[in-house]
Scaffold this active site. Structure first.
Site, PDB file in Angstrom:
ATOM      1  N   ARG A   1       0.845  -1.201   0.000  1.00 49.18           N
ATOM      2  CA  ARG A   1       0.000   0.000   0.000  1.00 49.18           C
ATOM      3  C   ARG A   1       0.879   1.249   0.000  1.00 49.18           C
ATOM      4  O   ARG A   1       0.556   2.253  -0.625  1.00 49.18           O
ATOM      5  CB  ARG A   1      -0.930  -0.009   1.217  1.00 49.18           C
ATOM      6  CG  ARG A   1      -1.941  -1.147   1.167  1.00 49.18           C
ATOM      7  CD  ARG A   1      -2.776  -1.202   2.435  1.00 49.18           C
ATOM      8  NE  ARG A   1      -3.754  -2.284   2.415  1.00 49.18           N
ATOM      9  CZ  ARG A   1      -3.532  -3.505   2.893  1.00 49.18           C
ATOM     10  NH1 ARG A   1      -2.359  -3.817   3.413  1.00 49.18           N
ATOM     11  NH2 ARG A   1      -4.486  -4.422   2.866  1.00 49.18           N
TER      12      ARG A   1
ATOM     13  N   ASP B   1      -9.685  -5.260   8.091  1.00 46.96           N
ATOM     14  CA  ASP B   1      -8.753  -6.200   8.741  1.00 46.96           C
ATOM     15  C   ASP B   1      -9.448  -6.851   9.945  1.00 46.96           C
ATOM     16  O   ASP B   1      -9.286  -8.054  10.195  1.00 46.96           O
ATOM     17  CB  ASP B   1      -7.491  -5.454   9.228  1.00 46.96           C
ATOM     18  CG  ASP B   1      -6.931  -4.529   8.159  1.00 46.96           C
ATOM     19  OD1 ASP B   1      -5.830  -4.768   7.663  1.00 46.96           O
ATOM     20  OD2 ASP B   1      -7.629  -3.551   7.809  1.00 46.96           O
TER      21      ASP B   1
ATOM     22  N   ARG C   1     -11.711  -9.436   8.700  1.00 42.91           N
ATOM     23  CA  ARG C   1     -10.972 -10.634   8.265  1.00 42.91           C
ATOM     24  C   ARG C   1     -10.574 -11.473   9.480  1.00 42.91           C
ATOM     25  O   ARG C   1     -10.688 -12.703   9.464  1.00 42.91           O
ATOM     26  CB  ARG C   1      -9.729 -10.209   7.466  1.00 42.91           C
ATOM     27  CG  ARG C   1     -10.093  -9.698   6.085  1.00 42.91           C
ATOM     28  CD  ARG C   1      -8.934  -9.046   5.363  1.00 42.91           C
ATOM     29  NE  ARG C   1      -9.339  -8.649   4.009  1.00 42.91           N
ATOM     30  CZ  ARG C   1      -8.768  -7.692   3.302  1.00 42.91           C
ATOM     31  NH1 ARG C   1      -7.760  -6.999   3.794  1.00 42.91           N
ATOM     32  NH2 ARG C   1      -9.196  -7.408   2.083  1.00 42.91           N
TER      33      ARG C   1
ATOM     34  N   HIS D   1      -3.571   0.467   8.539  1.00 38.97           N
ATOM     35  CA  HIS D   1      -4.219  -0.436   7.587  1.00 38.97           C
ATOM     36  C   HIS D   1      -3.116  -0.779   6.588  1.00 38.97           C
ATOM     37  O   HIS D   1      -2.973  -0.149   5.547  1.00 38.97           O
ATOM     38  CB  HIS D   1      -5.404   0.242   6.892  1.00 38.97           C
ATOM     39  CG  HIS D   1      -5.938  -0.569   5.744  1.00 38.97           C
ATOM     40  ND1 HIS D   1      -6.427  -1.843   5.900  1.00 38.97           N
ATOM     41  CD2 HIS D   1      -6.015  -0.316   4.404  1.00 38.97           C
ATOM     42  CE1 HIS D   1      -6.804  -2.323   4.725  1.00 38.97           C
ATOM     43  NE2 HIS D   1      -6.550  -1.416   3.802  1.00 38.97           N
TER      44      HIS D   1
HETATM   45  P1  NAD Z   1      -9.429   1.415  -9.683  1.00 39.09           P
HETATM   46  O1  NAD Z   1      -8.209   1.657 -10.495  1.00 39.09           O
HETATM   47  O2  NAD Z   1     -10.358   0.334 -10.073  1.00 39.09           O
HETATM   48  O3  NAD Z   1     -10.272   2.779  -9.617  1.00 39.09           O
HETATM   49  C1  NAD Z   1      -9.723   3.986  -9.248  1.00 39.09           C
HETATM   50  C2  NAD Z   1     -10.570   5.084  -9.888  1.00 39.09           C
HETATM   51  O4  NAD Z   1     -10.092   6.341  -9.417  1.00 39.09           O
HETATM   52  C3  NAD Z   1     -10.456   5.107 -11.424  1.00 39.09           C
HETATM   53  O5  NAD Z   1     -11.744   4.994 -11.976  1.00 39.09           O
HETATM   54  C4  NAD Z   1      -9.809   6.451 -11.725  1.00 39.09           C
HETATM   55  O6  NAD Z   1     -10.265   7.041 -12.921  1.00 39.09           O
HETATM   56  C5  NAD Z   1     -10.234   7.273 -10.500  1.00 39.09           C
HETATM   57  N1  NAD Z   1      -9.385   8.432 -10.256  1.00 39.09           N
HETATM   58  C6  NAD Z   1      -8.034   8.479 -10.200  1.00 39.09           C
HETATM   59  N2  NAD Z   1      -7.622   9.738  -9.949  1.00 39.09           N
HETATM   60  C7  NAD Z   1      -8.740  10.494  -9.823  1.00 39.09           C
HETATM   61  C8  NAD Z   1      -8.954  11.861  -9.564  1.00 39.09           C
HETATM   62  N3  NAD Z   1      -7.945  12.707  -9.374  1.00 39.09           N
HETATM   63  N4  NAD Z   1     -10.226  12.303  -9.515  1.00 39.09           N
HETATM   64  C9  NAD Z   1     -11.268  11.455  -9.704  1.00 39.09           C
HETATM   65  N5  NAD Z   1     -11.119  10.137  -9.964  1.00 39.09           N
HETATM   66  C10 NAD Z   1      -9.862   9.673 -10.031  1.00 39.09           C
HETATM   67  O7  NAD Z   1      -8.937   1.226  -8.167  1.00 39.09           O
HETATM   68  P2  NAD Z   1      -9.770   0.525  -6.993  1.00 39.09           P
HETATM   69  O8  NAD Z   1      -9.462  -0.917  -6.985  1.00 39.09           O
HETATM   70  O9  NAD Z   1     -11.178   0.986  -7.066  1.00 39.09           O
HETATM   71  O10 NAD Z   1      -9.047   1.152  -5.699  1.00 39.09           O
HETATM   72  C11 NAD Z   1      -9.238   2.509  -5.333  1.00 39.09           C
HETATM   73  C12 NAD Z   1      -8.449   2.806  -4.064  1.00 39.09           C
HETATM   74  O11 NAD Z   1      -9.013   2.092  -2.946  1.00 39.09           O
HETATM   75  C13 NAD Z   1      -6.975   2.357  -4.136  1.00 39.09           C
HETATM   76  O12 NAD Z   1      -6.142   3.313  -3.536  1.00 39.09           O
HETATM   77  C14 NAD Z   1      -6.965   1.066  -3.339  1.00 39.09           C
HETATM   78  O13 NAD Z   1      -5.694   0.750  -2.828  1.00 39.09           O
HETATM   79  C15 NAD Z   1      -7.961   1.435  -2.249  1.00 39.09           C
HETATM   80  N6  NAD Z   1      -8.506   0.324  -1.470  1.00 39.09           N
HETATM   81  C16 NAD Z   1      -8.642   0.520  -0.147  1.00 39.09           C
HETATM   82  C17 NAD Z   1      -9.144  -0.470   0.660  1.00 39.09           C
HETATM   83  C18 NAD Z   1      -9.264  -0.221   2.147  1.00 39.09           C
HETATM   84  O14 NAD Z   1      -9.506  -1.139   2.948  1.00 39.09           O
HETATM   85  N7  NAD Z   1      -9.117   1.014   2.576  1.00 39.09           N
HETATM   86  C19 NAD Z   1      -9.533  -1.710   0.102  1.00 39.09           C
HETATM   87  C20 NAD Z   1      -9.405  -1.879  -1.269  1.00 39.09           C
HETATM   88  C21 NAD Z   1      -8.876  -0.859  -2.058  1.00 39.09           C
END
Ligand code: NAD
Length: 309
Positions: free
Chosen positions: A86, A148, A151, A175
């Site tokens: 991450r 987490d 899980r 996280h």
């Molecule tokens: P993804 O690539 O499928 O989607 C990301 C989206 O963000 C894309 O559609 C992109 O166009 C958009 N984007 C990027 N920059 C942008 C901006 N400046 N303005 C508006 N939109 C923008 O990614 P994902 O799998 O959906 O993951 C998104 C985030 O969530 C990642 O950082 C991932 O690590 C995180 N995540 C967090 C957890 C958690 O427990 N907190 C769990 C899973 C994923």
């Protein structure tokens, strides 16, 4: 209740689906810098509404259209690829949060809005979003270790042969790779873990506990290996957090908010009481010496990464 979701990739879409299925909001607006993606998601989810609740779901092409949103969920930014941690997303996603937060703040009621951060590295992004938004830390909430903790509950439930709903168990801290399993506070139907194991004659030695910790920390890596990304678990976690806020439940969830002042301020997950004003209270949980040391180490890692920005 109007909710805005910024970033409609795998996670943003899963969040929208979870909100729609639970009927938590009557209006959801979707924004993504890829407008075609957001429009397609709104269309698809709109069709799903015929089978669930009458919810107005629209994609929007500018931030003015998020006006009136009481809760804004940020799920935009790069996700982990196989082999990435991450923290590897730090600089990329700091620029995403820096782009989004001022635009959000120009269009929401700063006296009431709650911002939920999902973007990784989660805790550092919470710190950045809180700094840029200037909102009280109690209203810039990261989903933190909610996933987490879930899980851990599921793994324990399978190991102990008892429903996850009878288990209270928390993962604290980052996280990320330095998260801390809070064994000292595990409670099963009112019993400590040791008492439960004694009564049920189940053995949970240190080696098994270490394996469980490893499985909790590595769950995301395994899912990414097989599926390319994780989305269902986090979608459900965000919906759970929204439920606690919207219904003013005063439920205890391990969320991440900025705590402390000046150079010692850090965002990491601890059990916190959640209601319609955001985080209502931070709780101190029972910690062993090892857990306390591990938490301090986790806080240092998060702070160090924030200071790199
Ligand atoms: P993804 O690539 O499928 O989607 C990301 C989206 O963000 C894309 O559609 C992109 O166009 C958009 N984007 C990027 N920059 C942008 C901006 N400046 N303005 C508006 N939109 C923008 O990614 P994902 O799998 O959906 O993951 C998104 C985030 O969530 C990642 O950082 C991932 O690590 C995180 N995540 C967090 C957890 C958690 O427990 N907190 C769990 C899973 C994923």
């Amino acid at each position: 209740m109007k909710i805005a979701i910024i970033g409609i990739g795998s996670v943003g879409s899963a969040v929208a689906t979870a909100v729609q299925k639970t009927g938590l909001a009557n209006e959801i607006v979707l924004f993504d810098r890829d407008g075609i993606r957001a429009r397609a998601a709104a269309e698809d989810l709109g069709h799903a509404s015929a089978f669930s609740y009458d919810i107005k779901i629209t994609s929007v092409s500018n931030y003015r259209a998020i006006r009136g949103s009481e809760i804004v969920i940020i799920a935009a930014g790069a996700n982990q690829k196989v082999g990435e941690t991450r923290t590897d997303l730090l600089y990329k996603n700091a620029s995403v949060i820096t782009d989004i937060i001022p635009k959000v703040m120009d269009n929401v009621d700063s006296k009431n809005v709650k911002i939920i951060i999902v973007t990784n590295p989660l805790d550092v992004m919470v710190m950045l979003a809180q700094k840029l938004s200037k909102l009280p830390s109690t209203r810039v909430i990261g989903t933190g270790t909610m996933l987490d903790s879930a899980r851990l509950k599921i793994i324990l439930s399978r190991q102990l042969g008892v429903s996850a709903r009878s288990i209270n168990s928390y993962v604290l801290g980052e996280h990320g790779d330095s998260s801390v399993v809070n064994w000292s506070s595990v409670n099963i139907g009112g019993l400590t873990l040791d008492d439960f194991c004694k009564q049920t004659k189940i053995s949970l030695p240190q080696t098994t506990r270490k394996t469980i910790e490893h499985r909790v920390r590595n769950a995301a890596y395994e899912i990414i290996q097989g599926r390319g990304a994780t989305w269902d678990g986090i979608g459900a976690a965000v919906a759970d957090l929204l439920h606690a806020i919207i219904h003013d439940e005063k439920r205890i969830l391990t969320t991440s908010i900025v705590d402390g002042i000046g150079k010692s301020a850090v965002a990491m997950s601890m059990p916190r009481i959640i209601g319609n004003k955001g985080v209502l209270m931070n709780l101190k949980t029972k910690l062993s010496t090892d857990e306390s040391n591990a938490l301090r180490k986790s806080a240092k890692i998060i702070r160090k990464n924030f200071d790199l920005l």
